[in-house]
Design an enzyme around this catalytic site. Structure first.
Site, PDB file in Angstrom:
ATOM      1  N   LYS A 216      56.407 -32.441 -74.571  1.00 24.76           N
ATOM      2  CA  LYS A 216      56.551 -31.292 -73.672  1.00 24.76           C
ATOM      3  C   LYS A 216      56.661 -31.721 -72.206  1.00 24.76           C
ATOM      4  O   LYS A 216      56.442 -32.871 -71.854  1.00 24.76           O
ATOM      5  CB  LYS A 216      55.377 -30.330 -73.869  1.00 24.76           C
ATOM      6  CG  LYS A 216      55.350 -29.680 -75.261  1.00 24.76           C
ATOM      7  CD  LYS A 216      56.588 -28.852 -75.519  1.00 24.76           C
ATOM      8  CE  LYS A 216      56.490 -27.956 -76.743  1.00 24.76           C
ATOM      9  NZ  LYS A 216      56.392 -28.651 -78.026  1.00 24.76           N
TER      10      LYS A 216
HETATM   11  C1  LIG Z   1      58.026 -22.641 -79.693  1.00 31.89           C
HETATM   12  C2  LIG Z   1      56.774 -23.400 -80.005  1.00 31.89           C
HETATM   13  N1  LIG Z   1      55.612 -22.726 -80.087  1.00 31.89           N
HETATM   14  C3  LIG Z   1      54.452 -23.363 -80.346  1.00 31.89           C
HETATM   15  C4  LIG Z   1      54.407 -24.714 -80.547  1.00 31.89           C
HETATM   16  C5  LIG Z   1      53.114 -25.374 -80.875  1.00 31.89           C
HETATM   17  O1  LIG Z   1      52.684 -26.225 -79.871  1.00 31.89           O
HETATM   18  P1  LIG Z   1      51.501 -27.259 -80.148  1.00 31.89           P
HETATM   19  O2  LIG Z   1      52.093 -28.450 -80.804  1.00 31.89           O
HETATM   20  O3  LIG Z   1      50.946 -27.549 -78.791  1.00 31.89           O
HETATM   21  O4  LIG Z   1      50.517 -26.556 -81.005  1.00 31.89           O
HETATM   22  C6  LIG Z   1      55.590 -25.452 -80.459  1.00 31.89           C
HETATM   23  C7  LIG Z   1      55.559 -26.914 -80.664  1.00 31.89           C
HETATM   24  O5  LIG Z   1      56.486 -27.637 -80.486  1.00 31.89           O
HETATM   25  C8  LIG Z   1      56.799 -24.784 -80.194  1.00 31.89           C
HETATM   26  O6  LIG Z   1      57.977 -25.451 -80.129  1.00 31.89           O
END
Ligand SMILES: Cc1ncc(COP(=O)(O)O)c(C=O)c1O
Length: 418
Positions: A216
């Protein structure tokens, strides 16, 4: 340029020298992050503590919101947000089919269902028109609630996803939510820093969750942040993020903490560590600089790939501040003799990492089987998904790296021209 005021780590350069592969994504870690993390490791306090509290305050100030609660993933933040809003078994939320499963699975944790909706042609974001159509067609008003005509489930929330870092049409989605008395739970995993009409995503008046996963735009390796202006919502999320234990549970082993606590509810273990928060605090200070670099890469791609007829490049709507977490271009398959899989394979042969965001969730076996989604309900996603290729875009890419990607893409488009 990134890395001017603090020395970038040599690790990726070493990696590049060894196999000359350009990865799809790389975290932008400098000596400053290393020093901050090392200081925490030496401090004797490595889990949630003063670094996490400082990270929360700095993040809230950066966005201009009242509360930021640090957690160990965006998934956790989304789960806690839905829980805090009272989403429970039998409820339903509406979200985009072009997203990662995390967006949808959190409703399942609570026994609720994510109802997938098709996307807009240009941004691949949740289509407000389709949201409205679906509510009107599939739900009926009963006891001041919107109940699904077949499942009987109560519609509670809309979950926008800012695909790749391009903000959704929040004005339209917030208006629909207000009209139908629904909550908006913003999935801003891709959208730091992004803005719409000068307002930051995260400060749009709805609870918002960010991701600090390794790929990210700001990373803590794993991590997330829940943001809101609502005091009660922030209190609930904070409580449930650490076992449902009353006030300052994280302090119970600290010198100024208390051994005594009360369990108010059956909460979760979602807290962020100080090691991660220290990393995040440095990243937050550099977030605008890192964005500038991604903007420059996007501008170069737009400039140097525009003449290739086999490609359709991402568009940016007026008034949008794009986070450029992803660079999802689309192939014009009628102008190529190869399909998307082969295109990515050709990039791989040229030692360039690429990816696809996302396999639409209505096509994933779990959701397809469970809810019997039909491809005909998603005409836009069905047409666009086979054309999607995400190119590398991250602040540690050098001008030479960008040139390598441009040259490879141009070569493939030329070699396999239809
Ligand atoms: C659109 C979206 N929402 C939520 C997430 C979840 O993020 P995390 O890995 O921090 O839980 C991601 C992860 O890539 C994502 O692409």
């Amino acid at each position: 340029m990134i890395g001017q005021q603090s020395k970038p780590l040599p690790s990726s350069n070493v990696l590049r020298r060894l196999d000359s592969h350009l990865p799809f994504a790389l975290p932008d870690i400098t000596d400053e992050e290393i020093q901050a993390v090392t200081a925490v490791l030496r401090s004797g306090w490595i889990t949630t503590g003063p670094e996490t509290k400082a990270f929360e305050q700095e993040f809230a100030r950066y966005l201009g919101v009242s509360h930021a609660v640090a957690v160990n993933s965006c998934t956790a933040a989304l789960h806690l947000a839905l829980e805090a809003l009272g989403v429970t078994a039998g409820d339903e939320v509406i979200t985009s089919t072009i997203t990662f499963t995390a967006t949808a699975e959190v409703a399942e944790y609570l026994g609720a269902r994510s109802r997938f909706i098709d996307v807009e042609r240009d941004t691949l974001n949740l289509s407000p028109d389709r949201v409205r159509d679906t509510i009107e067609r599939e739900y009926t008003r009963r006891d001041r609630e919107w109940r699904h005509r077949e499942t009987g489930g109560t519609l509670r929330a809309i979950v926008p996803v800012h695909y790749g870092g391009h903000p959704c049409d929040m004005e339209a989605l917030l208006a629909i939510a207000a009209e139908y008395e629904l909550k908006v739970v913003d999935d801003a995993a891709h959208a730091l820093p992004a803005s719409l009409g000068g307002r930051r995503i995260g400060a749009m008046g709805c609870p918002t969750s960010f991701s600090f996963y390794a790929t990210k735009t700001l990373t803590t390796a794993e991590g997330g942040m829940f943001c809101t202006d609502d005091d009660a919502l922030a209190d609930r999320v904070r409580l449930m993020s650490l076992h449902g234990i009353s006030r300052d549970a994280w302090k119970r082993y600290a010198a100024d903490g208390s051994w005594s606590y009360e369990v108010i509810d059956a909460g979760y273990k979602y807290n962020l560590t100080d090691i991660a928060a220290a990393l995040g605090r440095v990243q937050l200070r550099r977030v605008e600089l890192m964005l500038e670099r991604r903007e420059a890469i996007a501008a170069r791609y737009a400039d140097e790939l525009a003449s290739l007829v086999a490609l359709e490049l991402p568009t940016v709507r007026p008034g949008v501040g794009h986070a450029w977490h992803l660079y999802p271009m689309r192939l014009r398959l009628d102008r190529l003799t190869i399909d998307r899989a082969r295109f990515i394979e050709e990039l791989r042969k040229r030692r360039i990492g690429a990816s696809v965001h996302f396999i639409p969730l209505h096509k994933q076996p779990f959701y397809e089987r469970r809810y019997r989604y039909r491809p005909t309900d998603f005409p836009m996603a069905e047409v666009e998904y086979p054309r999607l290729v995400s190119l590398p875009i991250y602040s540690r890419m050098s001008e030479e790296d960008v040139g390598t990607v441009v040259a490879a893409v141009a070569e493939i488009a030329q070699e396999f021209r239809a």
